[in-house]
Design a protein around this motif. Structure first.
Motif, PDB file in Angstrom:
ATOM      1  N   GLY A  76       0.814  -1.205   0.000  1.00 22.37           N
ATOM      2  CA  GLY A  76       0.000   0.000   0.000  1.00 22.37           C
ATOM      3  C   GLY A  76       0.846   1.253   0.000  1.00 22.37           C
ATOM      4  O   GLY A  76       2.086   1.199   0.077  1.00 22.37           O
ATOM      5  N   PRO A  77       0.206   2.429  -0.047  1.00 17.28           N
ATOM      6  CA  PRO A  77       0.946   3.706  -0.126  1.00 17.28           C
ATOM      7  C   PRO A  77       1.920   3.909   1.026  1.00 17.28           C
ATOM      8  O   PRO A  77       3.070   4.318   0.804  1.00 17.28           O
ATOM      9  CB  PRO A  77      -0.172   4.754  -0.103  1.00 17.28           C
ATOM     10  N   SER A  78       1.515   3.622   2.274  1.00 16.01           N
ATOM     11  CA  SER A  78       2.402   3.857   3.416  1.00 16.01           C
ATOM     12  C   SER A  78       3.605   2.919   3.380  1.00 16.01           C
ATOM     13  O   SER A  78       4.724   3.312   3.724  1.00 16.01           O
ATOM     14  CB  SER A  78       1.639   3.677   4.729  1.00 16.01           C
ATOM     15  N   VAL A  79       3.372   1.680   2.914  1.00 15.12           N
ATOM     16  CA  VAL A  79       4.480   0.728   2.794  1.00 15.12           C
ATOM     17  C   VAL A  79       5.463   1.203   1.738  1.00 15.12           C
ATOM     18  O   VAL A  79       6.693   1.171   1.932  1.00 15.12           O
ATOM     19  CB  VAL A  79       3.948  -0.682   2.444  1.00 15.12           C
ATOM     20  N   ARG A  80       4.938   1.686   0.611  1.00 18.85           N
ATOM     21  CA  ARG A  80       5.801   2.143  -0.480  1.00 18.85           C
ATOM     22  C   ARG A  80       6.637   3.352  -0.040  1.00 18.85           C
ATOM     23  O   ARG A  80       7.806   3.478  -0.409  1.00 18.85           O
ATOM     24  CB  ARG A  80       4.949   2.495  -1.705  1.00 18.85           C
ATOM     25  N   ARG A  81       6.065   4.214   0.754  1.00 16.10           N
ATOM     26  CA  ARG A  81       6.817   5.384   1.232  1.00 16.10           C
ATOM     27  C   ARG A  81       7.951   4.951   2.164  1.00 16.10           C
ATOM     28  O   ARG A  81       9.067   5.479   2.079  1.00 16.10           O
ATOM     29  CB  ARG A  81       5.878   6.347   1.953  1.00 16.10           C
ATOM     30  N   ARG A  82       7.668   3.976   3.057  1.00 23.45           N
ATOM     31  CA  ARG A  82       8.725   3.515   3.967  1.00 23.45           C
ATOM     32  C   ARG A  82       9.843   2.827   3.188  1.00 23.45           C
ATOM     33  O   ARG A  82      11.021   3.006   3.493  1.00 23.45           O
ATOM     34  CB  ARG A  82       8.139   2.563   5.017  1.00 23.45           C
ATOM     35  N   LEU A  83       9.472   2.035   2.183  1.00 22.37           N
ATOM     36  CA  LEU A  83      10.492   1.360   1.380  1.00 22.37           C
ATOM     37  C   LEU A  83      11.329   2.363   0.587  1.00 22.37           C
ATOM     38  O   LEU A  83      12.544   2.201   0.432  1.00 22.37           O
ATOM     39  CB  LEU A  83       9.825   0.359   0.426  1.00 22.37           C
ATOM     40  N   THR A  84      10.687   3.406   0.106  1.00 20.25           N
ATOM     41  CA  THR A  84      11.416   4.445  -0.623  1.00 20.25           C
ATOM     42  C   THR A  84      12.396   5.160   0.300  1.00 20.25           C
ATOM     43  O   THR A  84      13.546   5.443  -0.077  1.00 20.25           O
ATOM     44  CB  THR A  84      10.434   5.455  -1.238  1.00 20.25           C
ATOM     45  N   GLN A  85      11.950   5.468   1.500  1.00 19.77           N
ATOM     46  CA  GLN A  85      12.827   6.115   2.473  1.00 19.77           C
ATOM     47  C   GLN A  85      13.997   5.214   2.839  1.00 19.77           C
ATOM     48  O   GLN A  85      15.135   5.681   3.032  1.00 19.77           O
ATOM     49  CB  GLN A  85      12.026   6.486   3.725  1.00 19.77           C
ATOM     50  N   ALA A  86      13.739   3.911   2.928  1.00 23.88           N
ATOM     51  CA  ALA A  86      14.822   2.977   3.217  1.00 23.88           C
ATOM     52  C   ALA A  86      15.821   2.932   2.062  1.00 23.88           C
ATOM     53  O   ALA A  86      17.036   2.879   2.271  1.00 23.88           O
ATOM     54  CB  ALA A  86      14.262   1.581   3.491  1.00 23.88           C
ATOM     55  N   LEU A  87      15.322   2.961   0.830  1.00 23.75           N
ATOM     56  CA  LEU A  87      16.200   2.968  -0.353  1.00 23.75           C
ATOM     57  C   LEU A  87      17.098   4.200  -0.387  1.00 23.75           C
ATOM     58  O   LEU A  87      18.216   4.166  -0.911  1.00 23.75           O
ATOM     59  CB  LEU A  87      15.349   2.950  -1.624  1.00 23.75           C
ATOM     60  N   ALA A  88      16.603   5.311   0.179  1.00 25.72           N
ATOM     61  CA  ALA A  88      17.357   6.558   0.140  1.00 25.72           C
ATOM     62  C   ALA A  88      18.729   6.430   0.793  1.00 25.72           C
ATOM     63  O   ALA A  88      19.680   7.131   0.405  1.00 25.72           O
ATOM     64  CB  ALA A  88      16.561   7.658   0.827  1.00 25.72           C
TER      65      ALA A  88
END
Length: 334
Positions: free
Chosen positions: A286-298
């Motif tokens: 979901g959207p919140s999961v995708r945001r956390r994964l993106t932040q982790a990728l950063a």
């Protein structure tokens, strides 16, 4: 049958038979012409009944009630005996444990014994301050067996006392990790968490091996603590669990930091980035999961992460796209 014969055949001393007589438990049916007690078969049968009931732990008073009171309810008395027996066993077990622990401390004299007893009592005190002082004393070399420290830390609810106990255990030498591992199998969730937290602070290789095993533990909390501890030690086996923690928002910030620390070389960085991208590609995210994964990728260096962030800068989710775009700009500015 005379009292001497009864004593020989029953195993009950003549003195005890006279005591039974004085209490009215067994009064001989007859007397000889010389005045000696003479027991009938029924008297002897009653003696054996008395001895059987005494073997259960009944007092002579309760034995008399059981044999003579028609309204006597044995179930209540048996329940009471069970309760008292359990209490006695618990007290004896506690004493045995204390004696073993004192022996394990290898006291050189009675002063050492008394000091160990005092510290063990302090560890079981209701006062957090006393428990903490006992833990600190142990950390400084006071004679407290590790078994007692492990038992104390697994049951400790006060965070300050628990921290002092973990420190004491970390300084206590070998053999601790195996004892703590038993706590991982506890049916109580809080005990399992305390056990893995203690293992995380143990510096030995045995603790590291146990933490690796804990990555497959059925308790997610145990898995999470194990993964964070292993990540801090640079163990790559923790990566999949750390990614799961980011997805599930369980200590996700700490998990992301651990992933960043593990991405120290290009091969590790690409592997971690690939796992994060794989989770992003799953439709269930979901959207919140995708945001956390993106932040982790950063925080993951390397080409794999950069390519994924470039794709995410065009994501339909504005939050994901803005995060990815900002991270790419920061990377370009370095």
């Amino acid at each position: 049958m005379l009292i001497g014969d009864v004593a020989r055949r029953s195993g009950v001393s003549a003195r005890m038979l006279r005591h039974y007589d004085s209490l009215g438990l067994v009064r001989p049916t007859g007397r000889t012409e010389a005045g000696y007690r003479e027991y009938s078969d029924e008297d002897i049968r009653r003696i054996f009944h008395i001895e059987s009931l005494r073997s259960l732990g009944l007092s002579l008073r309760d034995v008399g009630r059981a044999l003579d009171d028609p309204g006597f309810a044995p179930s209540e008395l048996v329940d009471d005996l069970v309760r008292r027996t359990r209490e006695r066993i618990a007290a004896e077990t506690e004493l045995l444990t204390r004696l073993r622990r004192i022996g394990a401390a290898e006291p050189a004299g009675w002063e050492d014994v008394l000091r160990t007893v005092a510290l063990l009592k302090a560890l079981g005190s209701k006062s957090p301050g006393k428990r903490q002082r006992a833990a600190l004393s142990s950390a400084e070399g006071a004679p407290v067996p590790v078994e007692a420290l492990v038992e104390a830390v697994l049951g400790e609810k006060d965070p300050n006392v628990a921290g002092a106990l973990r420190w004491a255990l970390a300084r206590s030498g070998g053999g601790v990790s195996a004892l703590l591992a038993e706590g991982l199998d506890s049916p109580v969730a809080e005990v399992r968490e305390r056990a893995v937290q203690c293992l995380a602070e143990m510096p030995d290789d045995e603790a590291a091996a146990l933490l690796r095993d804990a990555l497959a533990h059925p308790d997610a909390v145990v898995r999470g603590h194990a993964a964070l501890a292993l990540g801090a030690r640079g163990v790559a086996d923790a990566v999949p669990t750390l990614v799961d923690m980011v997805v599930e928002e369980v200590n996700d910030v700490d998990a992301a930091d651990a992933l960043s620390a593990l991405a120290g070389d290009p091969a590790s960085a690409d592997r971690i980035a690939a796992l994060l991208v794989d989770r992003l590609a799953r439709g269930a995210a979901g959207p919140s999961v995708r945001r956390r994964l993106t932040q982790a990728l950063a925080d993951i260096p390397g080409a794999t992460a950069s390519r994924a962030l470039a794709d995410l800068s065009h994501d339909e989710d504005r939050g994901v796209a803005l995060t990815a775009t900002y991270v790419l700009r920061m990377r370009d500015a370095r």
